[in-house]
Design a protein around this motif. Structure first.
Motif, mmCIF file in Angstrom:
data_model
loop_
_atom_site.group_PDB
_atom_site.id
_atom_site.type_symbol
_atom_site.label_atom_id
_atom_site.label_comp_id
_atom_site.label_asym_id
_atom_site.label_seq_id
_atom_site.Cartn_x
_atom_site.Cartn_y
_atom_site.Cartn_z
ATOM 1 N N THR A 137 0.380 -0.843 0.211
ATOM 2 C CA THR A 137 -0.229 -0.279 0.076
ATOM 3 C C THR A 137 0.669 1.425 0.035
ATOM 4 O OG1 THR A 137 -0.222 0.140 2.212
ATOM 5 C CG2 THR A 137 -1.981 -1.141 0.880
ATOM 6 N N SER A 138 2.536 1.475 0.209
ATOM 7 C CA SER A 138 2.864 2.295 0.182
ATOM 8 C C SER A 138 3.682 2.795 -0.886
ATOM 9 C CB SER A 138 3.851 2.432 1.750
ATOM 10 O OG SER A 138 4.771 1.239 1.561
ATOM 11 N N ALA A 139 3.598 1.365 -1.976
ATOM 12 C CA ALA A 139 4.498 1.333 -2.933
ATOM 13 C C ALA A 139 4.356 2.315 -3.806
ATOM 14 C CB ALA A 139 4.270 0.223 -3.965
ATOM 15 N N ASP A 140 4.863 2.656 -4.973
ATOM 16 C CA ASP A 140 5.179 3.745 -6.014
ATOM 17 C C ASP A 140 4.394 3.548 -7.226
ATOM 18 O OD1 ASP A 140 5.604 6.108 -5.067
ATOM 19 O OD2 ASP A 140 7.580 5.201 -4.740
ATOM 20 N N GLY A 141 4.831 1.482 -7.288
ATOM 21 C CA GLY A 141 4.146 0.953 -8.499
ATOM 22 C C GLY A 141 3.611 -0.435 -8.274
ATOM 23 N N LEU A 142 3.317 -1.594 -8.675
ATOM 24 C CA LEU A 142 3.042 -2.973 -8.229
ATOM 25 C C LEU A 142 3.285 -3.637 -9.810
ATOM 26 C CD1 LEU A 142 0.215 -3.164 -5.820
ATOM 27 C CD2 LEU A 142 2.358 -2.885 -5.041
ATOM 28 N N ILE A 143 4.200 -4.476 -9.119
ATOM 29 C CA ILE A 143 4.450 -5.956 -10.468
ATOM 30 C C ILE A 143 3.232 -7.332 -9.379
ATOM 31 C CG2 ILE A 143 5.092 -7.285 -11.750
ATOM 32 C CD1 ILE A 143 7.610 -5.553 -12.334
ATOM 33 N N VAL A 144 2.434 -7.160 -10.127
ATOM 34 C CA VAL A 144 1.456 -8.220 -9.634
ATOM 35 C C VAL A 144 1.501 -9.777 -10.525
ATOM 36 C CG1 VAL A 144 0.313 -7.069 -8.079
ATOM 37 C CG2 VAL A 144 -0.829 -7.931 -10.148
ATOM 38 N N VAL A 145 1.792 -10.739 -9.967
ATOM 39 C CA VAL A 145 1.974 -11.968 -11.101
ATOM 40 C C VAL A 145 1.546 -13.570 -10.485
ATOM 41 C CG1 VAL A 145 3.440 -13.892 -12.611
ATOM 42 C CG2 VAL A 145 4.159 -11.060 -11.526
ATOM 43 N N THR A 146 0.588 -13.808 -11.407
ATOM 44 C CA THR A 146 -0.404 -14.918 -10.486
ATOM 45 C C THR A 146 -0.211 -16.210 -10.974
ATOM 46 O OG1 THR A 146 -1.761 -15.915 -9.336
ATOM 47 C CG2 THR A 146 -2.350 -14.458 -10.767
ATOM 48 N N PRO A 147 0.052 -17.714 -11.447
ATOM 49 C CA PRO A 147 -0.359 -19.077 -11.817
ATOM 50 C C PRO A 147 -1.334 -19.331 -12.196
ATOM 51 C CG PRO A 147 -0.277 -19.267 -9.501
ATOM 52 C CD PRO A 147 0.191 -18.017 -9.359
ATOM 53 N N VAL A 148 -2.039 -19.454 -12.926
ATOM 54 C CA VAL A 148 -3.200 -19.556 -13.557
ATOM 55 C C VAL A 148 -3.865 -21.129 -12.903
ATOM 56 C CG1 VAL A 148 -5.381 -19.863 -15.460
ATOM 57 C CG2 VAL A 148 -3.534 -18.500 -15.245
ATOM 58 N N PHE A 149 -5.182 -21.124 -12.146
ATOM 59 C CA PHE A 149 -5.840 -22.478 -11.168
ATOM 60 C C PHE A 149 -6.901 -22.155 -12.413
ATOM 61 C CE2 PHE A 149 -2.061 -21.897 -7.938
ATOM 62 C CZ PHE A 149 -1.444 -23.065 -8.563
ATOM 63 N N ALA A 206 -8.650 -21.123 -14.518
ATOM 64 C CA ALA A 206 -8.756 -20.146 -15.926
ATOM 65 C C ALA A 206 -9.294 -18.925 -15.340
ATOM 66 C CB ALA A 206 -10.060 -20.701 -16.152
ATOM 67 N N SER A 207 -8.556 -19.169 -13.686
ATOM 68 C CA SER A 207 -8.840 -17.187 -12.910
ATOM 69 C C SER A 207 -7.540 -17.483 -12.138
ATOM 70 C CB SER A 207 -9.782 -17.411 -12.202
ATOM 71 O OG SER A 207 -9.729 -15.955 -12.344
ATOM 72 N N TYR A 208 -6.940 -16.127 -11.636
ATOM 73 C CA TYR A 208 -6.004 -16.104 -10.996
ATOM 74 C C TYR A 208 -6.218 -16.769 -9.654
ATOM 75 C CZ TYR A 208 -10.413 -12.907 -9.216
ATOM 76 O OH TYR A 208 -11.227 -12.347 -9.248
ATOM 77 N N SER A 209 -5.161 -17.522 -8.650
ATOM 78 C CA SER A 209 -4.809 -18.488 -8.161
ATOM 79 C C SER A 209 -6.209 -17.960 -6.539
ATOM 80 C CB SER A 209 -3.461 -18.772 -7.093
ATOM 81 O OG SER A 209 -3.171 -17.684 -6.431
ATOM 82 N N GLY A 210 -6.381 -19.165 -5.590
ATOM 83 C CA GLY A 210 -7.043 -18.226 -4.276
ATOM 84 C C GLY A 210 -6.300 -17.964 -3.625
ATOM 85 N N LEU A 211 -4.934 -17.467 -3.205
ATOM 86 C CA LEU A 211 -3.680 -17.183 -2.811
ATOM 87 C C LEU A 211 -3.991 -16.261 -3.302
ATOM 88 C CD1 LEU A 211 -2.173 -17.589 -0.076
ATOM 89 C CD2 LEU A 211 -0.389 -18.144 -2.271
ATOM 90 N N LYS A 251 -6.212 -14.082 -4.910
ATOM 91 C CA LYS A 251 -7.445 -13.607 -4.308
ATOM 92 C C LYS A 251 -7.054 -12.839 -3.086
ATOM 93 C CE LYS A 251 -11.450 -11.670 -5.439
ATOM 94 N NZ LYS A 251 -12.147 -11.300 -4.027
ATOM 95 N N SER A 252 -6.902 -13.779 -2.005
ATOM 96 C CA SER A 252 -7.304 -14.216 -0.707
ATOM 97 C C SER A 252 -6.476 -12.548 -0.110
ATOM 98 C CB SER A 252 -6.672 -14.934 -0.303
ATOM 99 O OG SER A 252 -7.480 -15.797 0.216
ATOM 100 N N PHE A 253 -5.277 -12.773 -0.423
ATOM 101 C CA PHE A 253 -4.105 -11.393 -0.229
ATOM 102 C C PHE A 253 -5.131 -10.030 -0.948
ATOM 103 C CE2 PHE A 253 -0.849 -8.623 -1.154
ATOM 104 C CZ PHE A 253 -0.557 -8.351 -0.214
ATOM 105 N N PHE A 254 -5.486 -10.224 -1.869
ATOM 106 C CA PHE A 254 -6.009 -8.861 -2.329
ATOM 107 C C PHE A 254 -7.243 -8.500 -1.267
ATOM 108 C CE2 PHE A 254 -2.910 -9.191 -5.582
ATOM 109 C CZ PHE A 254 -2.218 -7.698 -5.394
ATOM 110 N N LEU A 300 -5.879 -12.401 -18.426
ATOM 111 C CA LEU A 300 -5.629 -10.838 -18.129
ATOM 112 C C LEU A 300 -6.142 -9.937 -18.689
ATOM 113 C CD1 LEU A 300 -2.075 -11.218 -19.841
ATOM 114 C CD2 LEU A 300 -1.617 -10.852 -17.104
ATOM 115 N N ASP A 301 -7.396 -10.111 -19.030
ATOM 116 C CA ASP A 301 -8.304 -9.354 -19.262
ATOM 117 C C ASP A 301 -10.170 -9.888 -18.389
ATOM 118 O OD1 ASP A 301 -6.677 -7.275 -21.063
ATOM 119 O OD2 ASP A 301 -6.552 -8.317 -22.097
ATOM 120 N N HIS A 302 -9.583 -10.839 -18.780
ATOM 121 C CA HIS A 302 -11.058 -11.303 -17.672
ATOM 122 C C HIS A 302 -11.576 -11.386 -16.765
ATOM 123 C CE1 HIS A 302 -13.301 -13.031 -21.712
ATOM 124 N NE2 HIS A 302 -12.310 -11.953 -22.265
ATOM 125 N N ALA A 303 -10.186 -11.510 -15.748
ATOM 126 C CA ALA A 303 -9.787 -11.777 -14.553
ATOM 127 C C ALA A 303 -8.728 -10.730 -13.500
ATOM 128 C CB ALA A 303 -9.409 -12.649 -13.967
#
Length: 199
Positions: free
Chosen positions: A68-80, A82-87, A89-92, A120-123
């Motif tokens: 929350t204090s960053a100037d920018g984020l890179i977020v990377v998830t494996p696909v489970f 057909a969507s982002y992982s539960g872990l 999503k739970s973090f956010f 990327l575009d659907h989730a």
């Protein structure tokens, strides 16, 4: 500027973390950034506990503060499924919904087949649009066959350049959360305008 990388990879070594590192390195070539990596695999238990009791543990609280204090984020998830992982999503889910308002974000994902690239575009993009972050136009998806193949490096560099530009342009102008605005009564505004016109 502070760049935080959130990796939701579960294995060691992890293609998700590898993509995250390559994106961070590319961004670092285009902007002066200090990089901090948040490995969600190491926070899984604390994330689950926070979801059930409402209180983050020490390491999770530090990770949330970093993000929350960053100037920018890179977020990377494996696909489970057909969507982002539960872990991921739970973090956010445990981060305040207003904390990422105006935050420049580069979204990326890894998967076993190119057929999941629409994640990327659907989730991911809708998730960060809901959080009112500013998502760079180019998302990066890496399927198993992309590693070492032509094209991935170009997508990484393009996305990193977009993130670097957004970080330079937005980090100093991020809007505070709504409760941080000062409300000036109309009478005071009117008095200030009248005083200004009299001079």
């Amino acid at each position: 500027m502070k760049l935080v990388v959130v990796s939701a990879g579960l294995s060691v070594p992890s293609s998700t973390r590898l993509l995250a590192d390559r994106l961070a390195a590319a961004t670092g070539r285009q902007a002066d950034v200090d990089v901090e990596v948040v490995e969600l695999r190491e926070l899984a238990v604390e994330i689950a506990q926070n979801l059930t009791n409402g209180f983050p543990g020490r390491r999770l609280a530090a990770a949330i503060d970093a993000v929350t204090s960053a100037d920018g984020l890179i977020v990377v998830t494996p696909v489970f499924s057909a969507s982002y992982s539960g872990l991921f999503k739970s973090f956010f889910d445990v981060i305040d919904k207003d904390a990422l308002t105006g935050m420049p974000v580069l979204i990326a994902a890894t998967g076993g087949t190119a057929r999941h690239s629409l994640v990327l575009d659907h989730a991911l993009r809708p998730l960060f649009a809901h959080l009112r972050a500013v998502v760079v136009p180019t998302g990066v998806y890496a399927a198993s066959e992309d590693w070492g193949a032509e094209g991935l490096d170009g997508r990484i560099e393009r996305a990193a350049g977009e993130l670097a530009a957004l970080m330079r342009g937005l980090s100093a102008t991020r809007r505070p959360a709504p409760d941080a605005f000062t409300v000036v009564p109309f009478a005071e505004q009117l008095a200030a305008m009248t005083e200004g016109s009299a001079n």
